[in-house]
Design a protein around this motif. Structure first.
Motif, PDB file in Angstrom:
ATOM      1  N   ASN A  42      26.818  74.579  53.441  1.00 57.17           N
ATOM      2  CA  ASN A  42      26.331  75.946  53.640  1.00 57.17           C
ATOM      3  C   ASN A  42      27.422  76.882  54.139  1.00 57.17           C
ATOM      4  O   ASN A  42      28.534  76.486  54.435  1.00 57.17           O
ATOM      5  N   GLN A  43      27.071  78.152  54.170  1.00 61.31           N
ATOM      6  CA  GLN A  43      27.925  79.250  54.633  1.00 61.31           C
ATOM      7  C   GLN A  43      29.121  79.520  53.736  1.00 61.31           C
ATOM      8  O   GLN A  43      30.119  80.093  54.169  1.00 61.31           O
ATOM      9  N   ILE A  44      29.034  79.119  52.487  1.00 61.62           N
ATOM     10  CA  ILE A  44      30.082  79.435  51.532  1.00 61.62           C
ATOM     11  C   ILE A  44      29.552  80.353  50.432  1.00 61.62           C
ATOM     12  O   ILE A  44      30.297  80.725  49.540  1.00 61.62           O
ATOM     13  N   ALA A  45      28.274  80.716  50.529  1.00 59.90           N
ATOM     14  CA  ALA A  45      27.655  81.666  49.602  1.00 59.90           C
ATOM     15  C   ALA A  45      26.730  82.562  50.420  1.00 59.90           C
ATOM     16  O   ALA A  45      26.266  82.162  51.498  1.00 59.90           O
ATOM     17  N   PRO A  46      26.455  83.776  49.956  1.00 54.90           N
ATOM     18  CA  PRO A  46      25.548  84.650  50.701  1.00 54.90           C
ATOM     19  C   PRO A  46      24.238  83.962  51.034  1.00 54.90           C
ATOM     20  O   PRO A  46      23.714  83.158  50.262  1.00 54.90           O
ATOM     21  N   GLY A  47      23.695  84.263  52.204  1.00 54.20           N
ATOM     22  CA  GLY A  47      22.528  83.569  52.719  1.00 54.20           C
ATOM     23  C   GLY A  47      21.317  83.656  51.803  1.00 54.20           C
ATOM     24  O   GLY A  47      20.942  84.745  51.348  1.00 54.20           O
ATOM     25  N   VAL A 141      30.627  87.337  50.992  1.00 56.33           N
ATOM     26  CA  VAL A 141      30.161  88.703  50.783  1.00 56.33           C
ATOM     27  C   VAL A 141      29.863  88.882  49.295  1.00 56.33           C
ATOM     28  O   VAL A 141      30.190  88.031  48.470  1.00 56.33           O
ATOM     29  N   LEU A 142      29.259  89.986  48.940  1.00 53.32           N
ATOM     30  CA  LEU A 142      28.971  90.278  47.545  1.00 53.32           C
ATOM     31  C   LEU A 142      30.235  90.809  46.865  1.00 53.32           C
ATOM     32  O   LEU A 142      31.022  91.529  47.471  1.00 53.32           O
ATOM     33  N   PHE A 238      26.335  87.027  60.563  1.00 55.00           N
ATOM     34  CA  PHE A 238      25.013  86.469  60.847  1.00 55.00           C
ATOM     35  C   PHE A 238      24.068  86.679  59.670  1.00 55.00           C
ATOM     36  O   PHE A 238      23.140  87.492  59.725  1.00 55.00           O
ATOM     37  N   GLN A 239      24.313  85.944  58.617  1.00 54.12           N
ATOM     38  CA  GLN A 239      23.407  85.974  57.471  1.00 54.12           C
ATOM     39  C   GLN A 239      22.251  85.006  57.714  1.00 54.12           C
ATOM     40  O   GLN A 239      22.257  84.224  58.670  1.00 54.12           O
ATOM     41  N   TRP A 240      21.262  85.055  56.828  1.00 52.53           N
ATOM     42  CA  TRP A 240      20.035  84.288  56.998  1.00 52.53           C
ATOM     43  C   TRP A 240      19.965  83.160  55.972  1.00 52.53           C
ATOM     44  O   TRP A 240      20.168  83.391  54.783  1.00 52.53           O
ATOM     45  N   PHE A 247      23.294  82.032  60.033  1.00 53.47           N
ATOM     46  CA  PHE A 247      24.590  81.377  59.910  1.00 53.47           C
ATOM     47  C   PHE A 247      25.206  81.218  61.306  1.00 53.47           C
ATOM     48  O   PHE A 247      24.953  82.008  62.202  1.00 53.47           O
ATOM     49  N   LYS A 248      26.040  80.211  61.456  1.00 56.55           N
ATOM     50  CA  LYS A 248      26.822  80.061  62.671  1.00 56.55           C
ATOM     51  C   LYS A 248      28.014  81.016  62.628  1.00 56.55           C
ATOM     52  O   LYS A 248      28.458  81.426  61.570  1.00 56.55           O
TER      53      LYS A 248
END
Length: 444
Positions: A42-47, A141-142, A238-240, A247-248
């Motif tokens: 996780n945390q390698i693509a938008p939430g 990010v996008l 802090f994405q979801w 996100f951490k």
């Protein structure tokens, strides 16, 4: 370009060529992270939960009124460049993340290597942080890598902090910033009232109820915009995720042990703070503003100047700029990076014994201290909400449903602080009565 070789300051003036030249050993580590990407770490693509948070925050009167208040506040900024940049940053859904524009994966690895060389990041985090260091310093990010990368969620849907910390619900960020902005401006006004009024004799007096004009200058522009920019990167950090959690966040900006010009010290701080500074620098906002922004997590007083200096150093590396040439840092007679003399501070060199300091630096730091109440408010509320959830048909052990359909909406509409204060005065039944408002309106 001259390279200064003194503790912790190696690499500040390295050319952009060096930014894209990571060591072979570090290339191996990044290859491992790349393999993690294949394995859906996780945390390698938008939430995956960003859209769910947006839907909650869009419908919350509390969140939307906070967002609208902040936008109106930005219109009060007198400096046109700061006003335009700040309004764009929080109110333009297509705002560009300028420090990430056209950044390649190779350049990201090079920037990480420069941070490592400068002692501004901890290599141990590469194996423990979700997605590795590259995901912590460069959250997804996008349109990443394009000329206009964009926020993965709007400013108004982000939380104010990480899981289980202050304002950690959809829309907690604008609520947090509305409070901090008012606090910042209030501190400025209090200093004007107590220290900035004079009588007809020309001597200082204290008369908080008078309409005397203050004869000391404290910039409302800095006090208004600094809290907003300080937390601007939280929609990125802090994405979801799909379960409604966040996100951490990676802490960096030091190695945690020898950060005080080679002596004992820990200047690591939340990544949102550094990333926001990088964006301000890339947008060429003024040194006095950027340093005010940088002082949120620690005023550069009482022996803590090194922390603010390290955060500015780190941000400059992310923004790929020379912080000395751009006026964000200066070099003292001991060849150390220090805060620069802005305004009239240059009229006398005080840096042999003191720090170049503006009042706004410390006032902004004071305004960021609502966590003293906001963190315990949310930790207490979370226990209360788990207790009352069955009253409203939710099982706290069914974690995803509980968080997404009960916990997050309740806090987004009511706020942790409001529930906490109601609990102190009315008890658990007061909390139930307050949450019942949402049940009656079919929000939960």
């Amino acid at each position: 370009m001259k390279i200064f070789r003194f503790p912790l300051l190696v690499g500040l003036c390295l050319s952009l060529l060096l930014l894209v030249t990571p060591l072979q050993a570090q290339q191996k580590q990044y290859t491992l992270v790349a393999n993690d990407i294949v394995n859906n770490s996780n945390q390698i693509a938008p939430g995956a939960g960003n859209n769910d948070a947006i839907k909650i925050a869009q419908k919350s009167p509390l969140v939307q009124s906070a967002k609208n208040f902040l936008v109106k506040q930005t219109e009060q900024i007198q400096d046109i460049n700061l006003r335009t940049a700040t309004k764009d940053a929080i109110d333009n859904p297509k705002t560009c993340i300028t420090h990430r524009a056209n950044l390649t994966d190779s350049q990201k690895r090079g920037i990480l290597q420069q941070l490592l060389n400068a002692g501004l990041i901890n290599t141990a985090d590469d194996s423990t942080f979700p997605g590795g260091l590259i995901a912590g310093v460069f959250p997804p990010v996008l349109n990443d890598g394009s000329s206009c990368p964009q926020l993965p969620q709007p400013f108004f849907s982000a939380p104010g902090s990480g899981n289980n910390s202050h304002h950690s619900y959809p829309g907690g960020l604008p609520v947090h910033e509305a409070f901090n902005t008012l606090s910042s401006l209030s501190f400025g006004n209090n200093y004007r009232l107590i220290y900035g009024q004079t009588s007809a004799r020309g001597l200082p007096v204290i008369n908080p109820y008078s309409k005397l004009k203050s004869d000391i200058f404290i910039s409302d522009d800095l006090l208004l915009a600094a809290p907003i920019w300080h937390d601007w990167a939280k929609p990125i950090v802090f994405q979801w995720d799909a379960s409604g959690n966040e996100f951490k966040e990676l802490n960096f900006g030091g190695n945690g042990t020898t950060d005080n010009y080679g002596a004992s010290g820990d200047s690591r701080t939340g990544g949102h703070h550094i990333i926001g500074l990088a964006e301000s620098m890339k947008r060429r906002l003024s040194p006095e503003f950027v340093i005010t922004q940088a002082s949120a997590h620690s005023a550069p007083t009482l022996g803590n100047e090194y922390k603010v200096v390290n955060w500015l150093r780190t941000a400059a590396i992310l923004a790929q700029i020379d912080p000395v040439a751009q006026g964000y840092l200066s070099i003292d007679n001991q060849n150390r990076l220090r805060l620069p003399p802005v305004r009239q501070l240059k009229s006398f060199d005080i840096t042999k014994t003191q720090t170049n300091l503006l009042a706004e630096y410390a006032l902004h730091n004071l305004s960021d201290a609502d966590f003293v109440l906001s963190i315990p408010a949310i930790t207490i509320d979370q226990e209360l909400l788990q207790q009352v959830a069955p009253v409203f048909g939710y099982n706290p052990t069914n974690t995803t449903t509980y968080i997404k359909q009960f916990r997050n909406p309740v806090l987004s509409y009511l706020s942790a602080e409001r529930l906490f204060i109601i609990y102190g005065n009315e008890g658990i039944n007061g909390v139930i009565n307050e949450v019942s408002k949402l049940k009656r309106q079919k929000i939960i």
